[in-house]
Design a protein around this motif. Structure first.
Motif, mmCIF file in Angstrom:
data_model
loop_
_atom_site.group_PDB
_atom_site.id
_atom_site.type_symbol
_atom_site.label_atom_id
_atom_site.label_comp_id
_atom_site.label_asym_id
_atom_site.label_seq_id
_atom_site.Cartn_x
_atom_site.Cartn_y
_atom_site.Cartn_z
ATOM 1 N N SER A 179 68.114 39.849 37.551
ATOM 2 C CA SER A 179 69.205 40.460 36.817
ATOM 3 C C SER A 179 68.707 41.707 36.118
ATOM 4 O O SER A 179 67.501 41.882 35.899
ATOM 5 C CB SER A 179 69.823 39.484 35.807
ATOM 6 N N ILE A 180 69.647 42.559 35.760
ATOM 7 C CA ILE A 180 69.309 43.802 35.086
ATOM 8 C C ILE A 180 70.430 44.160 34.127
ATOM 9 O O ILE A 180 71.610 44.057 34.450
ATOM 10 C CB ILE A 180 69.039 44.932 36.105
ATOM 11 N N SER B 125 66.719 46.521 31.369
ATOM 12 C CA SER B 125 65.855 45.355 31.232
ATOM 13 C C SER B 125 66.067 44.413 32.406
ATOM 14 O O SER B 125 67.202 44.112 32.767
ATOM 15 C CB SER B 125 66.133 44.619 29.922
ATOM 16 N N THR B 126 64.984 43.937 32.979
ATOM 17 C CA THR B 126 65.064 43.101 34.170
ATOM 18 C C THR B 126 64.419 41.751 33.951
ATOM 19 O O THR B 126 63.567 41.584 33.081
ATOM 20 C CB THR B 126 64.370 43.779 35.360
ATOM 21 N N ASN B 127 64.835 40.795 34.753
ATOM 22 C CA ASN B 127 64.131 39.531 34.832
ATOM 23 C C ASN B 127 64.202 39.022 36.259
ATOM 24 O O ASN B 127 65.126 39.352 37.006
ATOM 25 C CB ASN B 127 64.672 38.496 33.831
ATOM 26 N N TYR B 128 63.208 38.215 36.620
ATOM 27 C CA TYR B 128 63.071 37.723 37.981
ATOM 28 C C TYR B 128 62.712 36.262 37.982
ATOM 29 O O TYR B 128 62.018 35.772 37.084
ATOM 30 C CB TYR B 128 61.969 38.480 38.731
ATOM 31 N N ALA B 129 63.165 35.577 39.007
ATOM 32 C CA ALA B 129 62.673 34.238 39.251
ATOM 33 C C ALA B 129 61.189 34.308 39.599
ATOM 34 O O ALA B 129 60.734 35.254 40.242
ATOM 35 C CB ALA B 129 63.446 33.579 40.389
ATOM 36 N N THR C 163 62.508 43.718 43.842
ATOM 37 C CA THR C 163 62.755 44.671 42.771
ATOM 38 C C THR C 163 64.249 44.899 42.631
ATOM 39 O O THR C 163 64.917 45.244 43.607
ATOM 40 C CB THR C 163 62.060 46.015 43.034
ATOM 41 N N ILE C 164 64.763 44.700 41.430
ATOM 42 C CA ILE C 164 66.163 44.961 41.167
ATOM 43 C C ILE C 164 66.293 46.307 40.470
ATOM 44 O O ILE C 164 65.463 46.673 39.639
ATOM 45 C CB ILE C 164 66.801 43.834 40.325
ATOM 46 N N SER C 165 67.319 47.041 40.825
ATOM 47 C CA SER C 165 67.589 48.319 40.196
ATOM 48 C C SER C 165 69.092 48.504 40.074
ATOM 49 O O SER C 165 69.874 47.755 40.663
ATOM 50 C CB SER C 165 66.947 49.474 40.968
ATOM 51 N N ARG C 166 69.470 49.515 39.317
ATOM 52 C CA ARG C 166 70.888 49.676 39.003
ATOM 53 C C ARG C 166 71.225 51.147 38.821
ATOM 54 O O ARG C 166 70.455 51.905 38.235
ATOM 55 C CB ARG C 166 71.201 48.884 37.726
ATOM 56 N N ASP C 167 72.381 51.510 39.317
ATOM 57 C CA ASP C 167 72.935 52.835 39.109
ATOM 58 C C ASP C 167 74.200 52.640 38.281
ATOM 59 O O ASP C 167 75.238 52.248 38.809
ATOM 60 C CB ASP C 167 73.246 53.518 40.437
#
Length: 115
Positions: free
Chosen positions: A50-51, A56-60, A68-72
């Motif tokens: 999630s982001i 701020s991100t978190n991962y299992a 890698t999660i990213s967001r626009d």
């Protein structure tokens, strides 16, 4: 009506890569969190990553170092870059977006990793 449109799922060999995209459209003015869940047959749904709107991100634990999660924010789009894929990553991946009073879901996209 709000839509989350996903793309990028498919079939890949172990060790390969896929990039998932999910774009939220409609009357969305504020999205606090976007992310990805996955669910494999016979398994419980798992939060993959999630982001937040601030980045701020978190991962299992199972995907750390590989995904890698990213967001626009301007496009209300979230991405999931998946590298070094393993057969155990095989699942239906669903994106979601959290607004102040609503939770929106994508339709889900199948990711299959062959051995």
């Amino acid at each position: 009506q709000v839509q989350l449109v996903e793309s990028g799922g498919g079939l890949v060999q172990a060790g390969g890569s896929l990039r998932l995209s999910c774009a939220a459209s409609g009357s969305i003015f504020v999205i606090n969190v976007m992310g990805w869940y996955r669910q494999a047959p016979g398994k419980q749904r798992e939060l993959v990553a999630s982001i937040t709107s601030t980045g701020s991100t978190n991962y299992a634990d199972s995907v750390k170092g590989r995904f890698t999660i990213s967001r626009d924010n301007a496009k209300n789009t979230v991405y999931l870059q998946m590298n070094s894929l393993k057969p155990e990553d095989t699942a239906v991946y669903s994106c979601y977006a959290e607004a102040p009073l609503f939770l929106y879901w994508g339709q889900g996209t199948q990711v299959t990793v062959s051995s």
